[in-house]
Design a protein around this motif. Sequence first.
Motif, PDB file in Angstrom:
ATOM      1  N   ASP A  51      -2.782   5.216  -1.603  1.00 47.92           N
ATOM      2  CA  ASP A  51      -1.686   4.396  -1.088  1.00 47.92           C
ATOM      3  C   ASP A  51      -1.510   3.133  -1.923  1.00 47.92           C
ATOM      4  OD1 ASP A  51      -1.072   5.911   1.445  1.00 47.92           O
ATOM      5  OD2 ASP A  51      -3.204   5.454   1.784  1.00 47.92           O
ATOM      6  N   LEU A  52      -2.579   2.700  -2.554  1.00 49.89           N
ATOM      7  CA  LEU A  52      -2.546   1.484  -3.369  1.00 49.89           C
ATOM      8  C   LEU A  52      -3.631   1.578  -4.428  1.00 49.89           C
ATOM      9  CD1 LEU A  52      -1.565  -1.533  -3.776  1.00 49.89           C
ATOM     10  CD2 LEU A  52      -3.447  -2.176  -2.241  1.00 49.89           C
ATOM     11  N   VAL A  53      -3.284   1.187  -5.646  1.00 46.98           N
ATOM     12  CA  VAL A  53      -4.267   1.039  -6.723  1.00 46.98           C
ATOM     13  C   VAL A  53      -4.323  -0.439  -7.068  1.00 46.98           C
ATOM     14  CG1 VAL A  53      -4.889   1.619  -9.095  1.00 46.98           C
ATOM     15  CG2 VAL A  53      -3.844   3.358  -7.620  1.00 46.98           C
ATOM     16  N   THR A  79       2.385   5.636  -7.565  1.00 44.56           N
ATOM     17  CA  THR A  79       2.032   4.993  -6.298  1.00 44.56           C
ATOM     18  C   THR A  79       2.226   3.493  -6.447  1.00 44.56           C
ATOM     19  OG1 THR A  79       0.328   4.830  -4.564  1.00 44.56           O
ATOM     20  CG2 THR A  79      -0.422   4.721  -6.860  1.00 44.56           C
ATOM     21  N   ARG A  80       1.855   2.729  -5.424  1.00 46.97           N
ATOM     22  CA  ARG A  80       1.946   1.273  -5.513  1.00 46.97           C
ATOM     23  C   ARG A  80       0.781   0.756  -6.361  1.00 46.97           C
ATOM     24  NH1 ARG A  80       4.304  -2.726  -2.389  1.00 46.97           N
ATOM     25  NH2 ARG A  80       4.994  -1.169  -0.891  1.00 46.97           N
ATOM     26  N   ALA A 287      -0.984  -4.796   1.724  1.00 42.98           N
ATOM     27  CA  ALA A 287      -0.276  -4.181   0.613  1.00 42.98           C
ATOM     28  C   ALA A 287      -0.355  -2.657   0.653  1.00 42.98           C
ATOM     29  CB  ALA A 287      -0.846  -4.695  -0.709  1.00 42.98           C
ATOM     30  N   ALA A 288      -1.494  -2.133   1.100  1.00 44.23           N
ATOM     31  CA  ALA A 288      -1.692  -0.675   1.139  1.00 44.23           C
ATOM     32  C   ALA A 288      -0.877  -0.009   2.233  1.00 44.23           C
ATOM     33  CB  ALA A 288      -3.158  -0.351   1.329  1.00 44.23           C
ATOM     34  N   THR A 289      -0.554  -0.743   3.268  1.00 47.78           N
ATOM     35  CA  THR A 289       0.154  -0.141   4.416  1.00 47.78           C
ATOM     36  C   THR A 289       1.613  -0.560   4.484  1.00 47.78           C
ATOM     37  OG1 THR A 289      -0.618  -1.975   5.830  1.00 47.78           O
ATOM     38  CG2 THR A 289      -1.943   0.036   5.786  1.00 47.78           C
ATOM     39  N   ARG A 290       2.059  -1.331   3.501  1.00 46.77           N
ATOM     40  CA  ARG A 290       3.439  -1.815   3.527  1.00 46.77           C
ATOM     41  C   ARG A 290       4.416  -0.673   3.323  1.00 46.77           C
ATOM     42  NH1 ARG A 290       3.136  -5.835  -0.295  1.00 46.77           N
ATOM     43  NH2 ARG A 290       2.169  -7.083   1.342  1.00 46.77           N
TER      44      ARG A 290
END
Length: 290
Positions: A51-53, A79-80, A287-290
Amino acid sequence: MPRTALATYDPGDEPHHDRDLPVLAAALTDAGAEAVIVPWDDPEVDWSGFDLVVIRSTWDYSWRADEFVAWAERVGKATRLANPAAVVRWNADKRYLGDLAAAGVPVVPTRYLTPGDAPELPDDGEFVVKPTFGAGARFAARYTPAERETALRHLARMHDEGLTAIVQPYVTGIDVSGERALQFFGGRPLHASRKRAVLESGAAYDADKVPHPDLEPWTPTAAELSVAERALAAVPDAPELLYARVDLVDGEDGEPRVMELELVEPNLFLFLHPGSVEAVVASVLAAATR
């Protein structure tokens, strides 16, 4: 449960130098996220599965800057990525200092010498030579005018390798008040640190250097916070930054100037500021769940 990758370097058989990495991974796990520590150049990783790097300690990237920027662009499409690939591309090349100066941000005076340029060096006062792509004081050294021939050989070595050189006056204020690193996370000030000068007189440009000598907590002044915020506001296209570090030194007038703006892989110094871990985790999860 958000799945987050913490991108780092592959230390091989050597001990890993990022003391904060396992602490951050554990704190994210405790907060309910899946946190995976992954070397950025591992060809087997499916970055789209996260979901986020978060780019953390990719501290070998300056030797492979083109490859690293291309990696960031690929990941950013999958990804984001924090910070975004456009920020990585801009900030990986220290010619961004010219952009900050053009925007009115007080920076250390900087000239650039590309391969083929006449090797113009100061003839009064100490000066610093380093590459536009560099980290941890790699290929950096300070010189007196009497050491011109050594500095010319340094320049020639960089130009032979296709590197553009930065030439700056040696800011003597760093020997008095040190270099201050102001950390921001989630768009807000996080904490600050101070260290003494990295470049010692007479040290060779290719010698190993201690990147953060005598590091200690620091309470930033209003003037330091103002300059740091001006630097961040001048980043092109006003991107959303998960993290940032603004390195400041005092100019000849005693006022803070930007030495570097670290938006790619700054050391967070969480081992020095353990109380900041909670805020970092909250920002990463947001940031990962935005």
